[in-house]
Design a protein around this motif. Sequence first.
Motif, mmCIF file in Angstrom:
data_model
loop_
_atom_site.group_PDB
_atom_site.id
_atom_site.type_symbol
_atom_site.label_atom_id
_atom_site.label_comp_id
_atom_site.label_asym_id
_atom_site.label_seq_id
_atom_site.Cartn_x
_atom_site.Cartn_y
_atom_site.Cartn_z
ATOM 1 N N ILE A 164 32.084 41.091 26.298
ATOM 2 C CA ILE A 164 33.559 40.438 26.237
ATOM 3 C C ILE A 164 34.707 41.220 27.054
ATOM 4 C CG2 ILE A 164 35.414 40.194 24.719
ATOM 5 C CD1 ILE A 164 33.021 40.019 22.367
ATOM 6 N N LEU A 165 34.449 42.382 27.090
ATOM 7 C CA LEU A 165 35.332 43.326 27.753
ATOM 8 C C LEU A 165 35.028 43.458 29.223
ATOM 9 C CD1 LEU A 165 35.173 46.197 25.142
ATOM 10 C CD2 LEU A 165 37.073 45.097 25.450
ATOM 11 N N ASP A 166 33.866 43.097 29.702
ATOM 12 C CA ASP A 166 33.584 42.908 31.038
ATOM 13 C C ASP A 166 34.202 41.635 31.612
ATOM 14 O OD1 ASP A 166 31.844 43.881 33.407
ATOM 15 O OD2 ASP A 166 30.883 42.150 33.065
ATOM 16 N N VAL A 167 34.285 40.490 30.695
ATOM 17 C CA VAL A 167 34.850 39.426 31.043
ATOM 18 C C VAL A 167 36.397 39.628 31.306
ATOM 19 C CG1 VAL A 167 35.551 36.928 30.440
ATOM 20 C CG2 VAL A 167 33.119 37.986 29.993
ATOM 21 N N ILE A 168 36.941 40.420 30.344
ATOM 22 C CA ILE A 168 38.447 40.569 30.116
ATOM 23 C C ILE A 168 38.767 41.295 31.325
ATOM 24 C CG2 ILE A 168 40.323 42.021 28.950
ATOM 25 C CD1 ILE A 168 38.811 41.089 26.410
ATOM 26 N N GLN A 169 38.030 42.582 31.830
ATOM 27 C CA GLN A 169 38.330 43.251 33.034
ATOM 28 C C GLN A 169 38.375 42.552 34.171
ATOM 29 O OE1 GLN A 169 38.172 47.390 32.565
ATOM 30 N NE2 GLN A 169 39.288 46.566 34.280
ATOM 31 N N TYR A 170 37.472 41.525 34.416
ATOM 32 C CA TYR A 170 37.515 40.793 35.591
ATOM 33 C C TYR A 170 38.069 39.464 35.640
ATOM 34 C CZ TYR A 170 33.863 44.132 36.955
ATOM 35 O OH TYR A 170 33.462 45.211 37.560
ATOM 36 N N GLN A 171 38.659 38.983 34.621
ATOM 37 C CA GLN A 171 39.294 37.766 34.441
ATOM 38 C C GLN A 171 40.854 37.881 34.411
ATOM 39 O OE1 GLN A 171 35.745 34.726 33.008
ATOM 40 N NE2 GLN A 171 37.721 34.124 32.346
ATOM 41 N N THR A 172 41.354 39.050 34.162
ATOM 42 C CA THR A 172 42.597 39.476 33.900
ATOM 43 C C THR A 172 43.250 40.095 35.179
ATOM 44 O OG1 THR A 172 42.442 41.080 32.809
ATOM 45 C CG2 THR A 172 42.617 39.130 31.435
ATOM 46 N N PRO A 173 44.499 39.871 35.445
ATOM 47 C CA PRO A 173 45.204 40.818 36.653
ATOM 48 C C PRO A 173 44.942 42.369 36.111
ATOM 49 C CG PRO A 173 46.536 39.032 35.820
ATOM 50 C CD PRO A 173 45.486 38.954 34.992
ATOM 51 N N PRO A 174 44.726 42.987 37.433
ATOM 52 C CA PRO A 174 44.587 44.724 37.045
ATOM 53 C C PRO A 174 45.854 45.156 36.347
ATOM 54 C CG PRO A 174 45.115 44.191 39.460
ATOM 55 C CD PRO A 174 44.875 42.765 38.789
ATOM 56 N N GLU A 175 47.101 44.560 36.434
ATOM 57 C CA GLU A 175 48.210 45.180 35.633
ATOM 58 C C GLU A 175 48.162 44.824 34.344
ATOM 59 O OE1 GLU A 175 50.254 47.504 37.762
ATOM 60 O OE2 GLU A 175 48.348 47.347 38.693
ATOM 61 N N THR A 176 47.210 44.003 33.841
ATOM 62 C CA THR A 176 47.406 43.476 32.359
ATOM 63 C C THR A 176 47.379 44.644 31.216
ATOM 64 O OG1 THR A 176 46.057 41.567 33.124
ATOM 65 C CG2 THR A 176 46.030 42.314 30.652
#
Length: 571
Positions: free
Chosen positions: A378-390
Motif C-alpha cells: 500500500i505504502l509503495d503505491v502511495i510513494q510512487y503514485q503521489t507527487p513527491p511534495e505530498t
Amino acid sequence: MKIRATQAILECLLEQEVDTVFGYPGGTILNIYDELYRYQGRIRHILTAHEQGAAHAADGYARSTGKVGVCFATSGPGTTNLTTGIATAHLDSSPVVFITCNVGENLLGRDAFQEVDATGIAMPITKATFLVRSADKIPDVMRQAFAVAATGRPGPVLIDFLKNVTAPDQMVEYEFIPWQKNRGCESIRSLNASHSLKNPEPDRQDVDKLLEMIRHAERPFLICGGGVVRGRAHKEFREFAEKLDAPVAITVMGGGGFPGAHPLTTGMIGMHGSQASNVATSECDLLIAVGCRFSDRVASDPASFAAQAKIVQIDIDRAEIDKNVLTDHHIIGSARRVLSMLNERLPQYHHAAWKQHILPMRAPSTAGDSAQLTPQQILDVIQYQTPPETIVATDVGQNQMWAIKYLHFRYPGQLLTSGGFGTMGFGLGAAIGAQLGNPDKRVIHITGDGGFRMNCNELATVQYYGLPIVSVIFNNGTLGMVRQWQSLIYGGRYSATTLDRGPDFVRLAEAYGLKGFRATTRAEVEQALAAALDAGCGAIIDCQLDIDEMVRPMVAAGAPITDFLLKEATT
C-alpha cells in the motif's frame, strides 16, 4: 484609538498575519463570533464537526506551514473537548493559540452553566495560560500568547476570556503593531517574565568542545529529532551529517528533518527502530542527538542506551537535558543556530569503515508481490503514485509505524503524526489543517480502522470545504498495535481488540458525499488511488489486511534496543 474589545481580539489576529481560524461556537464565545461575522473576507473560519477536530486541524495547519495555528471554542464541554488536542500539540511542540471564553465575572466560581476552570485544566499541557478579566489587557495578552507559542521551544498557549470582557460595550485602546515589531515590546515582556521571547544563544565554548569530541570520534552517529523539524533546521542538519560522514537515525518526530532516502539514513530508532539504527546506537563511540528528548520509545532502557558512547544532546529547552538520558555534553540553543555554528568550522570527515559496518544492516525496501495485500505494498503505491511534495498525516498505531518506516519524507512539515501523546483520531483533523494551509499540495491521510472511527465525523468538514484529502484505511479488523502486544506478550488473549463491527467505510464515504473504494490486492490499491486522486473531492480507500499483520522490528518496553522481540522483515 478606542475600539470594541472583540474587534481588538480579531485585529490582534491580523497583526499576527492569521488568515485561518478553526473552531466551534457556543454561548460564551458568541460575542467573538458576532465580531468575526464582520471580518468575513479577512479571517476565514473553518467550522469542524467537533472541537477536538478543530484542535487537531489547527495543529496540523501549524506543523505543515510553520505558522501559529489558531482555534476557537466555547466554555465548559467546548473547552474540555479541546484538551486532547492541546496535549497533543504540547507533547509534540506545536505552536497553537487556543482561544476560549468562560462565564461572566459575576458567575465565576459558582458552578454556572457550562463553567469550567479552563486555565487550571490547561496549565500542565500548555506553555502558558491567560485568564483575561479586563478588556484593556487584550492587546498585550494576545501578542504575548503568539510570541510565547512561537518562540524558543514552540507549543500551545490558551487564552480564556470572561464573557463580560467581550461584551459589546467593552472598549479598549488599540494601536495596530505588526508582528515583526510587537515581539520586542516592553509591554509584552513585562506580562510574564517566566517566558523568554528570545532563543538562547549557544555557548561558543560548548560548540568548541563538541568539535573536539568529533575530532577524536571513530564511530559517530546522529539522531535527527523533532527539534530539527520544528526549527526548520533541515538544511543545516543535512550539511552537518554529510560533513561528519556519519549514519543518521530519524525519530518519529524527526520525519522530514533529514531525507528518508538519503544514503546515510539508517531509519527509525527505538522500539520499532531498524536493526541498523539500534545497533549503531549500541556500537557508536559518539552519539549526537539534535532536537531529541530521548523518550521511552527511543531510549527504552536508559541505563544501556548508547553505553559505549559519549552522548551529546543539542536542544533549545534546557529542561530536556539529562531528563531521560544522562549526557556527557550538551549545547543549549536552536537546532538551526547550533548547527550553523558547527558547520562553519567542521571539516570534511570520512568514516568509511564505520559506514560499511552499519549501513548494510538496513533491510531491503522491496514491497514484494504477495497475493495477500500487505502494508508495504500500500505504502509503495502511495510513494510512487503521489507527487513527491505530498503531505502525509497519520493516526496512531501500526499504520503510523508502517508509514514512517516505508515512506521517505523529504522536508519539515511533510509528516504530521502524534508522536508524544499518541492520539488516535489525530490524522483526519491534521490533514484538514494541512490541506487548508497548503492548498497546492496533495494531502494523504493514513489511518487504521480503529483510529479512523475516533474522528471520522470530520468527513463532513472534508466534504463541505471541498478538500481533496484521500484517507487510506489499513483495515485489519482489530486494534492492530494492541493486538500485536497481546500476541507477543499476553499469550494471545485478545481482550476487547477485535473490531468485528461497522461501519462499512465505503458506504460511509458515500453517505458524506465523498468517493469510496475497497482494495484487497496491490492492483486494486493502484486503481483506487488513481481514481481517488483524480476525483476532485475527498475519498476513502478501505484496504483489507490480515488481522495478524505486525510491525517489525519490535523491542519490548523497557528492554535494551538491541534485544529484538521481533526481527526486521527481510522481504
